[in-house]
Every structure is written in structure tokens, then in C-alpha cells.
Scaffold this motif. Structure first.
Motif, PDB file in Angstrom:
ATOM      1  N   UNK A  33       0.657  -1.173   0.013  1.00 29.35           N
ATOM      2  CA  UNK A  33       0.004   0.045  -0.240  1.00 29.35           C
ATOM      3  C   UNK A  33       0.888   1.447   0.005  1.00 29.35           C
ATOM      4  N   UNK A  34       0.203   2.516   0.108  1.00 30.46           N
ATOM      5  CA  UNK A  34       1.119   3.546   0.246  1.00 30.46           C
ATOM      6  C   UNK A  34       1.574   3.699   1.539  1.00 30.46           C
ATOM      7  N   UNK A  35       2.621   4.396   1.544  1.00 28.60           N
ATOM      8  CA  UNK A  35       3.452   4.594   2.872  1.00 28.60           C
ATOM      9  C   UNK A  35       2.792   5.518   3.855  1.00 28.60           C
ATOM     10  N   UNK A  36       2.751   4.951   5.094  1.00 30.96           N
ATOM     11  CA  UNK A  36       2.200   5.747   6.269  1.00 30.96           C
ATOM     12  C   UNK A  36       3.258   6.108   7.386  1.00 30.96           C
ATOM     13  N   UNK A  37       3.440   7.341   7.733  1.00 33.93           N
ATOM     14  CA  UNK A  37       4.280   7.361   8.708  1.00 33.93           C
ATOM     15  C   UNK A  37       3.672   7.694  10.191  1.00 33.93           C
ATOM     16  N   UNK A  38       3.990   7.062  11.075  1.00 32.48           N
ATOM     17  CA  UNK A  38       3.442   6.972  12.232  1.00 32.48           C
ATOM     18  C   UNK A  38       4.387   7.619  13.419  1.00 32.48           C
ATOM     19  N   UNK A  39       4.150   8.242  14.419  1.00 33.76           N
ATOM     20  CA  UNK A  39       5.125   8.027  15.573  1.00 33.76           C
ATOM     21  C   UNK A  39       5.014   6.789  16.441  1.00 33.76           C
ATOM     22  N   UNK A  40       6.325   6.268  16.680  1.00 35.15           N
ATOM     23  CA  UNK A  40       6.541   5.018  17.248  1.00 35.15           C
ATOM     24  C   UNK A  40       7.767   4.979  18.188  1.00 35.15           C
ATOM     25  N   UNK A  41       8.202   3.628  18.287  1.00 37.79           N
ATOM     26  CA  UNK A  41       9.267   3.337  19.175  1.00 37.79           C
ATOM     27  C   UNK A  41       8.796   2.860  20.411  1.00 37.79           C
ATOM     28  N   UNK A  42       9.330   1.756  21.050  1.00 38.87           N
ATOM     29  CA  UNK A  42       8.629   1.107  22.289  1.00 38.87           C
ATOM     30  C   UNK A  42       8.500   2.063  23.348  1.00 38.87           C
ATOM     31  N   UNK A  43       9.786   2.886  23.434  1.00 41.32           N
ATOM     32  CA  UNK A  43       9.527   3.873  24.688  1.00 41.32           C
ATOM     33  C   UNK A  43       8.557   4.815  24.485  1.00 41.32           C
ATOM     34  N   UNK A  44       8.473   5.573  23.300  1.00 39.81           N
ATOM     35  CA  UNK A  44       7.679   6.745  23.190  1.00 39.81           C
ATOM     36  C   UNK A  44       6.083   5.931  23.277  1.00 39.81           C
ATOM     37  N   UNK A  45       6.054   4.844  22.572  1.00 44.07           N
ATOM     38  CA  UNK A  45       4.641   4.207  22.388  1.00 44.07           C
ATOM     39  C   UNK A  45       4.036   3.922  23.983  1.00 44.07           C
ATOM     40  N   UNK A  46       4.911   3.333  24.860  1.00 45.91           N
ATOM     41  CA  UNK A  46       4.429   3.137  26.171  1.00 45.91           C
ATOM     42  C   UNK A  46       4.096   4.249  26.717  1.00 45.91           C
ATOM     43  N   UNK A  47       5.081   5.376  26.764  1.00 50.16           N
ATOM     44  CA  UNK A  47       4.715   6.899  27.284  1.00 50.16           C
ATOM     45  C   UNK A  47       3.267   7.169  26.898  1.00 50.16           C
ATOM     46  N   UNK A  48       2.967   7.168  25.537  1.00 45.35           N
ATOM     47  CA  UNK A  48       1.788   7.673  24.917  1.00 45.35           C
ATOM     48  C   UNK A  48       0.625   7.056  25.586  1.00 45.35           C
ATOM     49  N   UNK A  49       0.574   5.534  25.510  1.00 40.50           N
ATOM     50  CA  UNK A  49      -0.480   4.835  26.075  1.00 40.50           C
ATOM     51  C   UNK A  49      -0.785   4.987  27.303  1.00 40.50           C
ATOM     52  N   UNK A  50       0.293   5.162  28.091  1.00 41.99           N
ATOM     53  CA  UNK A  50      -0.162   5.477  29.738  1.00 41.99           C
ATOM     54  C   UNK A  50      -0.650   6.803  29.946  1.00 41.99           C
ATOM     55  N   UNK A  51      -0.215   7.562  29.126  1.00 42.87           N
ATOM     56  CA  UNK A  51      -0.727   9.322  29.078  1.00 42.87           C
ATOM     57  C   UNK A  51      -2.196   9.383  28.650  1.00 42.87           C
ATOM     58  N   UNK A  52      -2.311   8.423  27.738  1.00 41.87           N
ATOM     59  CA  UNK A  52      -3.631   8.541  26.950  1.00 41.87           C
ATOM     60  C   UNK A  52      -4.699   7.977  28.315  1.00 41.87           C
ATOM     61  N   UNK A  53      -4.279   7.085  29.014  1.00 44.55           N
ATOM     62  CA  UNK A  53      -4.969   6.576  29.743  1.00 44.55           C
ATOM     63  C   UNK A  53      -5.207   7.394  31.159  1.00 44.55           C
ATOM     64  N   UNK A  54      -4.454   8.346  31.324  1.00 51.62           N
ATOM     65  CA  UNK A  54      -4.549   9.542  32.388  1.00 51.62           C
ATOM     66  C   UNK A  54      -3.527   9.410  33.324  1.00 51.62           C
ATOM     67  N   UNK A  55      -2.383   8.592  32.841  1.00 54.40           N
ATOM     68  CA  UNK A  55      -1.234   8.650  33.902  1.00 54.40           C
ATOM     69  C   UNK A  55      -0.326   9.823  33.727  1.00 54.40           C
ATOM     70  N   UNK A  56       0.299  10.395  34.901  1.00 55.01           N
ATOM     71  CA  UNK A  56       1.296  11.110  34.847  1.00 55.01           C
ATOM     72  C   UNK A  56       2.505  10.483  34.402  1.00 55.01           C
ATOM     73  N   UNK A  57       3.058  10.890  33.250  1.00 56.28           N
ATOM     74  CA  UNK A  57       3.941  10.247  32.584  1.00 56.28           C
ATOM     75  C   UNK A  57       5.194  11.057  31.936  1.00 56.28           C
ATOM     76  N   UNK A  58       6.343  10.754  32.263  1.00 59.79           N
ATOM     77  CA  UNK A  58       7.514  11.428  31.436  1.00 59.79           C
ATOM     78  C   UNK A  58       8.245  10.244  30.438  1.00 59.79           C
ATOM     79  N   UNK A  59       9.014  10.944  29.712  1.00 62.46           N
ATOM     80  CA  UNK A  59       9.776  10.157  28.600  1.00 62.46           C
ATOM     81  C   UNK A  59      11.351  10.762  28.761  1.00 62.46           C
ATOM     82  N   UNK A  60      12.153   9.725  29.044  1.00 58.06           N
ATOM     83  CA  UNK A  60      13.613  10.016  28.699  1.00 58.06           C
ATOM     84  C   UNK A  60      13.962   9.156  27.348  1.00 58.06           C
ATOM     85  N   UNK A  61      14.431   9.911  26.451  1.00 63.63           N
ATOM     86  CA  UNK A  61      14.568   9.227  24.942  1.00 63.63           C
ATOM     87  C   UNK A  61      15.504  10.311  24.441  1.00 63.63           C
ATOM     88  N   UNK A  62      15.991   9.828  23.312  1.00 63.02           N
ATOM     89  CA  UNK A  62      16.811  10.848  22.246  1.00 63.02           C
ATOM     90  C   UNK A  62      16.151  10.731  20.757  1.00 63.02           C
TER      91      UNK A  62
END
Length: 308
Positions: A33-62
Motif C-alpha cells: 500500500x501507500x507508505x504511512x508514517x506514524x510516531x512510534x518506538x517502544x519507549x515513546x509508545x509506552x509513554x503515550x499509551x499510559x498518558x492517554x489512559x490518564x497517567x502522569x508520565x515522563x519520557x527519557x529518550x533521544x
């Protein structure tokens, strides 16, 4: 008082996704199919998943100082993640090349990019974030020595106060030092990761997740969670072993579902749930995530999880 229920230390990638009728074999080319670009990465994904549920979340990444890096920063901030720990520069942003077949199964190749430059020194420079978190969640898309530094910092505590609880998903799977294994509470593995970590043990050839959990506990983790896809997950802490079934859903795309599960699990542990209660919640989050395409775009809100 903790500022964060969850600190995620890990990778941030741009996911480049192509749908295919079937994944190619060696030497084979298939059309997609056509290429689709999404934000991802295991660390970033976990942080977004938790924050979307209502967690007070921070991310350490580069991330890199490029368009993909800005995409990732924007996605974290829009989900409510504190990005004060996201470092910029040093290499291009990491990229994951993902093919997804009609059943929702995926194959992934990751170029680490800036993730490989998240160093033990970066971890040591972020002690304030570590000290402010109830739980820290790590994966293996960053250097293993940086993961080990997170674990040792958490184990040492802060001025007589215990450090954060450590949740580790060894993905992509690799051998783990004994001190890292001993700090896991829980170690979160899927079938492939469990078999790899037990490859020197006859149990690794077993098809029984309870045997895997028992054998993994004997290696030192304080608790173990084995994810079983559509079958749910197994929680084990030495005192009890509980199979938590998954709600029946139609899978559209499994990309990021494991990250959604682990982010939800780590958050619920951070607010005081026991292991089995946290796994029950995380199983529902993972089930909801596979019903939509993409990684972060598929992660549910707390209201959506309750409806499921």
C-alpha cells in the motif's frame, strides 16, 4: 510526593508502515500500500499509551534534530507526556520499517539512529526524573548499558528513599545481566522472548507458559508476565500464577499492542494495583489497541477501555 506515576526510558522512532497481501520471503519483492508514517518506538509508545489512559508520565529518550524528531515530540506532548527528558541531536531519529499483512500480523526492522546514542551518562544526568517516578519502564531498543544504568540507579534509591519499581520488556530480546534480571518487577515477555531467554533450558522448548514463568522466576525477577496475544497474559510472582484471558476482538493491526499493554501495566502498578489487577487492566488495553491501525494512533482512552 512523586511527580510521575511512570517514567519511560527507551526508544522513539518514526514508524514507516506498508500494508501487504503477504510478507515477502528471502529474495522476494511484493507490492504494498501507500507508505504511512506514524510516531512510534517502544519507549515513546509506552509513554503515550499510559498518558492517554490518564497517567502522569515522563519520557527519557533521544531523537534527531529532524522532521521525524519533531513528529515524535509533538505526539508526546499532544498525549500529555512530559518531554523534559527527551534529548535532541547526536544522530538522525530512529526509524522502524513495518509491513502489516491482512491478518494484522507485522514484521519490523529498526534503524536505531539517535536511540543508540542514549548513554548511561544521559541516565545519570536525569536523576531528578528517576527520583520523581513511582515506576520506571525500560525496553531494549536503547543500549543495554543504559538499561543497566537505569536499573542500578533505581536499585540504589535516593537519599534513603527507595527508587522506582522497574518494569522491563526485553524487546528486541537479548541476554540480560543477572543484576538487571533481579530488579525486574515484572519482567514482561512474549512467547518468542520467553523461549530465547530460556534457550539454554529444556523448558524453552515447552509449550506451557506456566513452565516458562516458573523457569524465568528462577533466574531472579521478582515477578514475570507472559503475554499470549489473543489468549491474554499470565501473571506470576512466586506466590501465585494467574491466567488473565483477553476480550474477544477482531485484530486489524498488532503494531504497538505489546507497548500499549506494558505502558498500561506499568502505570497501574504505579498507582498501587497488585500485579494481577494491573495485568487484567493491561490485557483490555492491548485488546483495544489491535482493533485500529497504527501504533500510537490505536491506543485507547480510559473510557474506551471501560467500554470494552
Amino acid at each position: 510526593m512523586h511527580d510521575y506515576e511512570l517514567l519511560v526510558v527507551g526508544s522513539a522512532n518514526a514508524d514507516l508502515v506498508i500494508g501487504v497481501d503477504r510478507r515477502p520471503g528471502a529474495g522476494e519483492t511484493v507490492l504494498g500500500s501507500d507508505l504511512v508514517v506514524h510516531p512510534g518506538g517502544k519507549g515513546a509508545n509506552q509513554a503515550v499509551a499510559a498518558a492517554r489512559l490518564g497517567a502522569r508520565t515522563a519520557l527519557l529518550a533521544r531523537v534527531g534534530d529532524d522532521d521525524y524528531g519533531q513528529l515524535l515530540l509533538d505526539s508526546q506532548r499532544s498525549a500529555g507526556v512530559d518531554t523534559v527528558g527527551v534529548l535532541v541531536g547526536g544522530a538522525p531519529t530512529g526509524v522502524a520499517l513495518i509491513t502489516v499483512d491482512p491478518s494484522g500480523d507485522n514484521s519490523i526492522v529498526v534503524s536505531q539512529g539517535a536511540n543508540a546514542r542514549l548513554t548511561p551518562g544521559d541516565v545519570r544526568a536525569s536523576l531528578r526524573l528517576m527520583a520523581a517516578a513511582r515506576v520506571v519502564s525500560v525496553q531494549l531498543e536503547i543500549p543495554l548499558e543504559s538499561v543497566a544504568e537505569v536499573v542500578r540507579t533505581a536499585a540504589a534509591g535516593f537519599g534513603g528513599r527507595p527508587g522506582p519499581r522497574v518494569v522491563l520488556n526485553p524487546s528486541p530480546v537479548a541476554p540480560l545481566p543477572n543484576d538487571v534480571l533481579a530488579a525486574c518487577d515484572p519482567l514482561v515477555v512474549n512467547e518468542h522472548e520467553a523461549r530465547f531467554l530460556l534457550s539454554d533450558d529444556q523448558v524453552g522448548s515447552s509449550d506451557d507458559p506456566e513452565e516458562w514463568a516458573d523457569a524465568l522466576l528462577s533466574r531472579g525477577p521478582r515477578s514475570v508476565v507472559v503475554t499470549l496475544g489473543g489468549e491474554g497474559a499470565l501473571a506470576a510472582d512466586g506466590d501465585r500464577m494467574v491466567l488473565v484471558p483477553s476480550p474477544a476482538v477482531t485484530a486489524v493491526d498488532t503494531t504497538g499492542a505489546g507497548d500499549a499493554f506494558t505502558g498500561a501495566l506499568a502505570w497501574r502498578l504505579g498507582v498501587g494495583d497488585d500485579l494481577v489487577t494491573a495485568v487484567r487492566f493491561a490485557v483490555r488495553v492491548g485488546a483495544a489497541a489491535v482493533t485500529r491501525a497504527g501504533a500510537q494512533a490505536s491506543f485507547p482512552s480510559a473510557e474506551e477501555v471501560a467500554a470494552l
